[in-house]
Scaffold this active site. Sequence first.
Site, PDB file in Angstrom:
ATOM      1  N   HIS A  57      32.983  48.142  68.497  1.00 31.27           N
ATOM      2  CA  HIS A  57      32.436  46.872  69.104  1.00 31.27           C
ATOM      3  C   HIS A  57      31.267  46.436  68.235  1.00 31.27           C
ATOM      4  O   HIS A  57      31.023  47.176  67.111  1.00 31.27           O
ATOM      5  CB  HIS A  57      31.970  46.979  70.533  1.00 31.27           C
ATOM      6  N   HIS A  59      27.641  46.160  68.983  1.00 34.62           N
ATOM      7  CA  HIS A  59      26.513  46.387  69.107  1.00 34.62           C
ATOM      8  C   HIS A  59      25.781  46.808  67.877  1.00 34.62           C
ATOM      9  O   HIS A  59      26.542  47.678  67.046  1.00 34.62           O
ATOM     10  CB  HIS A  59      26.435  47.416  70.194  1.00 34.62           C
ATOM     11  N   ASP A  61      23.774  49.261  66.759  1.00 31.64           N
ATOM     12  CA  ASP A  61      23.844  50.586  66.404  1.00 31.64           C
ATOM     13  C   ASP A  61      25.283  51.122  65.564  1.00 31.64           C
ATOM     14  O   ASP A  61      25.317  52.059  65.144  1.00 31.64           O
ATOM     15  CB  ASP A  61      23.603  51.493  67.545  1.00 31.64           C
ATOM     16  N   HIS A  62      26.302  50.181  65.795  1.00 34.85           N
ATOM     17  CA  HIS A  62      27.484  50.534  65.201  1.00 34.85           C
ATOM     18  C   HIS A  62      27.822  49.637  63.872  1.00 34.85           C
ATOM     19  O   HIS A  62      28.809  49.681  63.312  1.00 34.85           O
ATOM     20  CB  HIS A  62      28.612  50.219  66.237  1.00 34.85           C
ATOM     21  N   HIS A 164      32.914  48.549  77.992  1.00 29.88           N
ATOM     22  CA  HIS A 164      31.730  48.984  77.731  1.00 29.88           C
ATOM     23  C   HIS A 164      30.691  47.628  78.021  1.00 29.88           C
ATOM     24  O   HIS A 164      29.607  47.302  77.414  1.00 29.88           O
ATOM     25  CB  HIS A 164      31.565  49.085  76.130  1.00 29.88           C
ATOM     26  N   ASP A 241      31.253  54.488  73.218  1.00 31.28           N
ATOM     27  CA  ASP A 241      30.594  53.461  74.097  1.00 31.28           C
ATOM     28  C   ASP A 241      31.462  52.867  74.951  1.00 31.28           C
ATOM     29  O   ASP A 241      32.230  51.789  74.997  1.00 31.28           O
ATOM     30  CB  ASP A 241      30.218  52.300  73.063  1.00 31.28           C
ATOM     31  N   HIS A 304      27.303  60.681  68.455  1.00 31.92           N
ATOM     32  CA  HIS A 304      26.591  59.474  69.148  1.00 31.92           C
ATOM     33  C   HIS A 304      25.784  59.953  70.520  1.00 31.92           C
ATOM     34  O   HIS A 304      25.717  59.554  71.533  1.00 31.92           O
ATOM     35  CB  HIS A 304      27.407  58.217  69.736  1.00 31.92           C
TER      36      HIS A 304
HETATM   37 ZN   LIG Z   1      27.324  49.873  72.460  1.00 27.81          ZN
HETATM   38 ZN   LIG Z   2      26.543  52.705  70.793  1.00 25.64          ZN
END
Ligand SMILES: [Zn+2]
Ligand SMILES: [Zn+2]
Length: 337
Positions: A57, A59, A61-62, A164, A241, A304
């Site tokens: 996805h 977000h 942080d990815h 998520h 996630d 994670h």
């Molecule tokens: Zn996420």
């Molecule tokens: Zn994450």
Amino acid sequence: MTIEYEILGEPGRDNALLVTIDSGQSQHRLLFDCGEGCLSRVPVSQVQAVEAVFFSHFHIDHVAGFDTFLRMNWARPDTPVRVFGPPGAIKIVHHRLRGYTWNLVAGVPGQWIVTEVGAGRLRSSRFLTAEAFEVEHPFQESAAPGAVVYRGGCFVVRAHTLDHGTPCLAYTVREADRQNVDADALGALGLPPGPWLKAVKDEGVAADKSLGIAGKDYLVGDLRSRLLISSPGDSIAYVTDFFLATEIEAAQLVGFLSGCQTLVCENNYRDADADLARKNYHMTSSDVARLAARVGPERLVLFHVSDRYDVQAWREQLAEVRQRFDRAVFPQAWGIE
Ligand SMILES: [Zn+2]
Ligand SMILES: [Zn+2]
């Protein structure tokens, strides 16, 4: 054939997964997510050899390390850069490609194919470096039978949508089944081992081809059915996630992950923070352990993890998981046991 993997990034920071499939003749590198700093220790030649990036996805942080990947691959000759993600991937990746000034790119090679995976369908668009990535060229739309989103020569990647709060994709990489010669069957046929066995194992050789062995002719197809036994190849799953709100969702994910040898799974929250985990659509330690116990992989690699905990808390978190699934580990490079 083998699958090797490396969790990228530090505990409590952004992470990603680099998978290398070695077919014996060639190596395939696949990257799953691309958080900040994740590529900093990967040799440039390996980053340039990544044939596809699979986003769970978008977000931040990815995705925050994507510029590093782009920087090393914006003018890749010969093979296109493939990117996969949930619905919205084409628009988001297009924005990221367009986030720079690209003059002087006329005639520069480079082709990016971005594929959205949603509701059992794939939708792809192509972007060209020589056009400064300006034009979206709708490229392909198709069903995804068996949840297959990408095929290499000797492996397939499948995707499964999780919840998520936004669609988040879990992925599996599975090598083709291995074909081995049954020594007992070979003995029973009374045929001498030799180079002809290579033709029997090589799927590129037609079944109606005739082989002369010890003075007699045999059809390859006949020899295959009498001599070969197949066993599953290596496999790995990347799951991050997500929150499983219902038994139906859990059962579907267990089915999707079934038979995977290595399960790489998020463990963002400890059991004590179950309320927070639920609010943010994440799993707790016990949730992850229960999932692993149902799937039954050879190993569960936890990643994670949250920076709200310290090293001692991560150790306790691992112990929480091991109470229900004892083949759980953190990535070896983290040195947390
Ligand atoms: Zn996420
Ligand atoms: Zn994450």
